[in-house]
Design an enzyme around this catalytic site. Structure first.
Site, PDB file in Angstrom:
ATOM      1  N   HIS A   1      53.216  60.903  66.967  1.00 20.17           N
ATOM      2  CA  HIS A   1      54.566  60.402  66.688  1.00 20.17           C
ATOM      3  C   HIS A   1      54.616  58.883  66.866  1.00 20.17           C
ATOM      4  CE1 HIS A   1      55.874  64.604  68.079  1.00 20.17           C
ATOM      5  NE2 HIS A   1      56.142  64.548  66.786  1.00 20.17           N
TER       6      HIS A   1
ATOM      7  N   ARG B   1      49.977  65.058  58.541  1.00 23.81           N
ATOM      8  CA  ARG B   1      48.664  65.201  59.159  1.00 23.81           C
ATOM      9  C   ARG B   1      47.651  65.789  58.190  1.00 23.81           C
ATOM     10  NH1 ARG B   1      50.306  68.978  63.834  1.00 23.81           N
ATOM     11  NH2 ARG B   1      51.521  69.652  62.070  1.00 23.81           N
TER      12      ARG B   1
END
Length: 165
Positions: A17, A95
């Site tokens: 994050h 991702r």
């Protein structure tokens, strides 16, 4: 002024994050990090705790990048939160290809509801691409060391939470 909104549950906030936050803060004049509170989901940490943790974590990023980063809570539609905070873009971290499949559907729905707000995907940096909050929580629950995946203050909160169980 270009403003972007980066939303998530951040339960807990990870180095993944923070990677997206740092990179997005370099691209936009103002980045609003929105901590989502879902009525149907019971998080490990309540929204106020997640918001406070993120405020501490983003302060050094803002100092490093010179960016303006705000942390807010939201419940409801992401596009409504983006409009409320004057964002012209929504940042989504990716991702892998599975994330892209999920995120592209959400981006399409958001574009239909708010065509004036663009969705911008940032691929996770290779060093953090493998980190997922759900896996971090699982490792912590089982007594594992999560120091490689989350900042020290988050690791400590996870240790305290699971040592009490």
């Amino acid at each position: 002024m270009k403003t972007a909104l980066y939303a998530g549950s951040f339960d807990p906030a990870t180095y993944g994050h923070l990677d997206i936050i740092e990179r997005a803060s370099r691209l936009f004049d103002r980045l609003v990090v929105a901590v989502g509170a879902h009525h149907e989901k019971k998080g490990e940490f309540d929204a106020a705790d997640r918001e406070a943790m993120l405020r501490d974590l983003v302060a050094p990023i803002a100092a490093r990048t010179g960016g303006r980063i705000e942390v807010v809570a939201f419940a409801g539609l992401l596009v409504d939160a983006a409009r409320e905070h004057g964002a012209n873009a929504i940042i989504r971290g990716l991702r892998n290809a599975s994330d892209l499949d999920v995120e592209s559907g959400m981006a399409g729905m958001n574009a239909a509801m708010a065509p004036e707000i663009d969705t911008i995907y940032l691929g996770a940096s290779p060093a953090v691409r493998h980190i997922a909050s759900s896996l971090v929580k699982q490792i912590a629950r089982l007594g594992g060391d999560v120091a490689a995946f989350v900042p020290p203050q988050v690791a400590e909160k996870l240790r305290a939470r699971y040592s009490a169980h």
